[in-house]
Write a protein that holds these residues in place. Sequence first.
Motif, mmCIF file in Angstrom:
data_model
loop_
_atom_site.group_PDB
_atom_site.id
_atom_site.type_symbol
_atom_site.label_atom_id
_atom_site.label_comp_id
_atom_site.label_asym_id
_atom_site.label_seq_id
_atom_site.Cartn_x
_atom_site.Cartn_y
_atom_site.Cartn_z
ATOM 1 N N ILE A 129 32.217 82.782 71.844
ATOM 2 C CA ILE A 129 31.834 83.158 70.484
ATOM 3 C C ILE A 129 31.824 81.946 69.560
ATOM 4 O O ILE A 129 32.632 81.018 69.724
ATOM 5 N N LEU A 130 30.884 81.949 68.620
ATOM 6 C CA LEU A 130 30.833 80.899 67.611
ATOM 7 C C LEU A 130 31.983 81.106 66.632
ATOM 8 O O LEU A 130 32.286 82.231 66.235
ATOM 9 N N ALA A 131 32.622 80.006 66.232
ATOM 10 C CA ALA A 131 33.787 80.088 65.342
ATOM 11 C C ALA A 131 33.486 80.849 64.061
ATOM 12 O O ALA A 131 34.369 81.499 63.496
ATOM 13 N N ASN A 132 32.228 80.789 63.611
ATOM 14 C CA ASN A 132 31.850 81.436 62.350
ATOM 15 C C ASN A 132 32.087 82.934 62.349
ATOM 16 O O ASN A 132 32.190 83.550 61.290
ATOM 17 N N MET A 133 32.109 83.562 63.525
ATOM 18 C CA MET A 133 32.373 84.998 63.553
ATOM 19 C C MET A 133 33.612 85.353 64.388
ATOM 20 O O MET A 133 33.833 86.502 64.745
ATOM 21 N N ALA A 134 34.464 84.343 64.636
ATOM 22 C CA ALA A 134 35.660 84.579 65.450
ATOM 23 C C ALA A 134 36.698 85.435 64.730
ATOM 24 O O ALA A 134 37.567 86.031 65.370
ATOM 25 N N ASP A 135 36.615 85.502 63.384
ATOM 26 C CA ASP A 135 37.550 86.358 62.658
ATOM 27 C C ASP A 135 37.345 87.821 63.033
ATOM 28 O O ASP A 135 38.306 88.593 63.106
ATOM 29 N N ASN A 136 36.084 88.192 63.290
ATOM 30 C CA ASN A 136 35.818 89.568 63.739
ATOM 31 C C ASN A 136 36.361 89.803 65.141
ATOM 32 O O ASN A 136 36.875 90.873 65.454
ATOM 33 N N ALA A 137 36.229 88.787 65.995
ATOM 34 C CA ALA A 137 36.754 88.910 67.357
ATOM 35 C C ALA A 137 38.265 89.139 67.324
ATOM 36 O O ALA A 137 38.803 89.950 68.085
ATOM 37 N N GLU A 138 38.936 88.436 66.428
ATOM 38 C CA GLU A 138 40.394 88.590 66.302
ATOM 39 C C GLU A 138 40.775 90.043 66.040
ATOM 40 O O GLU A 138 41.760 90.559 66.573
ATOM 41 N N LYS A 139 39.956 90.720 65.235
ATOM 42 C CA LYS A 139 40.246 92.102 64.869
ATOM 43 C C LYS A 139 40.033 93.079 66.017
ATOM 44 O O LYS A 139 40.748 94.076 66.126
ATOM 45 N N VAL A 140 39.046 92.808 66.880
ATOM 46 C CA VAL A 140 38.697 93.802 67.912
ATOM 47 C C VAL A 140 39.302 93.522 69.279
ATOM 48 O O VAL A 140 39.436 94.440 70.089
ATOM 49 N N LEU A 141 39.679 92.289 69.559
ATOM 50 C CA LEU A 141 40.144 91.950 70.913
ATOM 51 C C LEU A 141 41.295 92.825 71.419
ATOM 52 O O LEU A 141 41.293 93.216 72.588
ATOM 53 N N PRO A 142 42.285 93.158 70.572
ATOM 54 C CA PRO A 142 43.372 94.006 71.080
ATOM 55 C C PRO A 142 42.905 95.368 71.583
ATOM 56 O O PRO A 142 43.606 96.018 72.362
ATOM 57 N N SER A 143 41.726 95.800 71.134
ATOM 58 C CA SER A 143 41.213 97.116 71.542
ATOM 59 C C SER A 143 40.207 97.015 72.680
ATOM 60 O O SER A 143 39.511 97.986 72.985
ATOM 61 N N THR A 144 40.106 95.848 73.286
ATOM 62 C CA THR A 144 39.144 95.644 74.376
ATOM 63 C C THR A 144 39.849 95.126 75.622
ATOM 64 O O THR A 144 41.039 94.824 75.594
ATOM 65 N N GLY A 145 39.080 94.992 76.688
ATOM 66 C CA GLY A 145 39.623 94.461 77.936
ATOM 67 C C GLY A 145 39.349 92.983 78.114
ATOM 68 O O GLY A 145 39.505 92.438 79.220
ATOM 69 N N ILE A 146 38.956 92.304 77.046
ATOM 70 C CA ILE A 146 38.644 90.869 77.141
ATOM 71 C C ILE A 146 39.931 90.071 77.333
ATOM 72 O O ILE A 146 40.876 90.184 76.554
ATOM 73 N N GLU A 147 39.931 89.248 78.383
ATOM 74 C CA GLU A 147 41.115 88.459 78.745
ATOM 75 C C GLU A 147 40.946 86.970 78.446
ATOM 76 O O GLU A 147 41.936 86.253 78.299
ATOM 77 N N HIS A 148 39.708 86.510 78.396
ATOM 78 C CA HIS A 148 39.463 85.075 78.205
ATOM 79 C C HIS A 148 38.503 84.869 77.036
ATOM 80 O O HIS A 148 37.433 85.481 76.993
ATOM 81 N N VAL A 149 38.888 84.008 76.099
ATOM 82 C CA VAL A 149 38.059 83.740 74.924
ATOM 83 C C VAL A 149 37.784 82.241 74.829
ATOM 84 O O VAL A 149 38.696 81.421 74.934
ATOM 85 N N ILE A 150 36.509 81.899 74.659
ATOM 86 C CA ILE A 150 36.112 80.505 74.444
ATOM 87 C C ILE A 150 35.415 80.446 73.087
ATOM 88 O O ILE A 150 34.461 81.204 72.844
ATOM 89 N N VAL A 151 35.896 79.583 72.216
ATOM 90 C CA VAL A 151 35.315 79.441 70.886
ATOM 91 C C VAL A 151 34.527 78.136 70.815
ATOM 92 O O VAL A 151 35.004 77.083 71.266
ATOM 93 N N THR A 152 33.331 78.213 70.284
ATOM 94 C CA THR A 152 32.532 77.009 70.087
ATOM 95 C C THR A 152 32.214 76.844 68.608
ATOM 96 O O THR A 152 32.150 77.824 67.865
ATOM 97 N N GLU A 153 32.039 75.591 68.185
ATOM 98 C CA GLU A 153 31.642 75.302 66.810
ATOM 99 C C GLU A 153 30.238 74.725 66.811
ATOM 100 O O GLU A 153 29.734 74.251 67.827
ATOM 101 N N ILE A 154 29.603 74.770 65.647
ATOM 102 C CA ILE A 154 28.174 74.451 65.551
ATOM 103 C C ILE A 154 27.806 73.110 66.187
ATOM 104 O O ILE A 154 26.806 73.003 66.892
ATOM 105 N N ALA A 155 28.620 72.076 65.978
ATOM 106 C CA ALA A 155 28.246 70.723 66.422
ATOM 107 C C ALA A 155 28.863 70.320 67.756
ATOM 108 O O ALA A 155 28.924 69.131 68.081
ATOM 109 N N ASP A 156 29.306 71.273 68.554
ATOM 110 C CA ASP A 156 30.042 70.957 69.782
ATOM 111 C C ASP A 156 29.262 70.152 70.821
ATOM 112 O O ASP A 156 29.862 69.537 71.704
ATOM 113 N N MET A 157 27.959 70.136 70.749
ATOM 114 C CA MET A 157 27.187 69.387 71.734
ATOM 115 C C MET A 157 26.941 67.937 71.321
ATOM 116 O O MET A 157 26.343 67.169 72.058
#
Length: 559
Positions: A129-157
């Motif tokens: 997930i892009l860091a710009n929307m990772a705050d939403n991921a923080e809210k939903v992850l406890p209610s999902t089966g997602i075990e691994h999270v990778i965060v990327t930022e706009i200029a990572d390449m």
Amino acid sequence: MDFEQFYKDKYPADIPSEVDVTQYKSMVDVFEQSVKKFADRPAFTAVGVTLTYRDLDRLSRQFAAWLQNKTDLKPGDRIAVQMPNLTQYPVVVFGAMRAGMIVVNTNPLYTTREMEHQFNDSGAKALVILANMADNAEKVLPSTGIEHVIVTEIADMHSPLKRTLMNAVVKYVKKMVPSFNLPQAHKLPAVLSEGAKEKFTAVESKLDDIAVLQYTGGTTGVAKGAMLTHGNLVANLLQTRPMLGGLIEEGKEVIIAPLPLYHIYSFTLNCGIMLQAGGHNVLIPNPRDIPGFVKELKNHRFTAFLGLNTLFVALCNNEEFRNLDFSALKLTSSGGMALTQDTAKTWQRVTGCEVSEGYGLTETSPVVSINPPNAIQLGTIGLPVCNTVIQTLDEDGKQTPLGEPGELCVKGPQVMRGYWQRPEETRKSFTEGGFFRTGDIALVQEDGYMRIVDRKKDMIIVSGFNVFPNEIEDVITGHPKVTECAVVGVPDDKSGEAVKAFVVASSGDLTESELKEFCRERLTAYKVPKKFEFRDDLPKTNVGKILRRELRDEEIKKK
């Protein structure tokens, strides 16, 4: 009528009616052949960085190696990818595919409610997930089966120094990254660095294996994952490319890609057809920023352009765009929403290039038909792509005569396997003869070109995005002051259609602003009704079903 026989002599001389769709073993095979063949060619450009095909090979291999060695993920597991058009996208997607995993394309505009549904429905175990929307991921992850999270930022390449500076500006100066706390998350640059030290083990994917879960509302509004196999995606790129009449030259094309890669239309064209041809894909992360968009266009002598009606209108209204050099532009492809004749004519006048309109659906990977660029008929959706058989059926399931409308039904190697874990929905979406029911009403002309005369009766298309009334009505009727409501699409100059909600309130103090704010918290922006109208009651059938068509007809008469 036997349309299969009918179409035998309807194609231009340089376009075959059939191609071999088994010449690759999988989308991974397409990818690996292309990155070797076009190693030194630019593959993807975004935010000032360009990855060559060799870079794409190396970085995707590193990502795949990390998945294989640093997680417990296995081939067949689902990995959700949620980001706009950045060069990280093809790195992550093809890396996941090389590790044998199923990609779940996720719209970055999704609200937490929509994210949670898709993550849980797909059974995703990982998220990029892009860091710009990772705050939403923080809210939903406890209610999902997602075990691994990778965060990327706009200029990572970018290089480490430039990456640090650009990402800091985005976060602290432009304040585009809301604060979030995901202590378990990995940063993409670190993932790639670690993956470079690990051994990558090739996974052989087969044509029958699922490559992508592409979510769609289908014709019901309930978000479902279309199971698109490697065979579906490979077939569609091989079916579509010949329809372009030899315009795509290997290793020479520069295509502008403003439509999101997570959308199946752009995914197939940019990560399929153009990848196979060694094309240079110029990604536009934010096409709504027209001045920024045009500024990027000045850097490229582009030969092809992928867009939709609203984008063509916005660009042609921009003076700087009109002054660009279009001498190399030879292909403009339109899809996602209906192309108006006025827009097509304006685009041709401004750029000197005709617009080739096509037709497709998520469930068909997506291309069903296209206007051959050298034989375009405005107002039609063109000819079926190679290896595709169509029918037009009446309400009794009987074939309609030539020139008479019927529901367009499609059979071909690009048609999905079915809806993920929804066997009954899958069964209903196919005829007994195995044709996929599009829900769109079409007619076939004497020359074989097709016209869409009506759409899925209730679906709304806002700037190319499908919006289904059921979902919005469910949200609005969840407001404690609402008794019932109906949602329809109304004509809109900017977005083609806009969402309008007719509301029966249980309280006289309910306001439009209150309802709009309620919707904003629960729906992606383009789904939020642009207009609300309060009524004492809604038109209904004698059994109490709300008549959306009457409301829609009222709106059309106002125009």
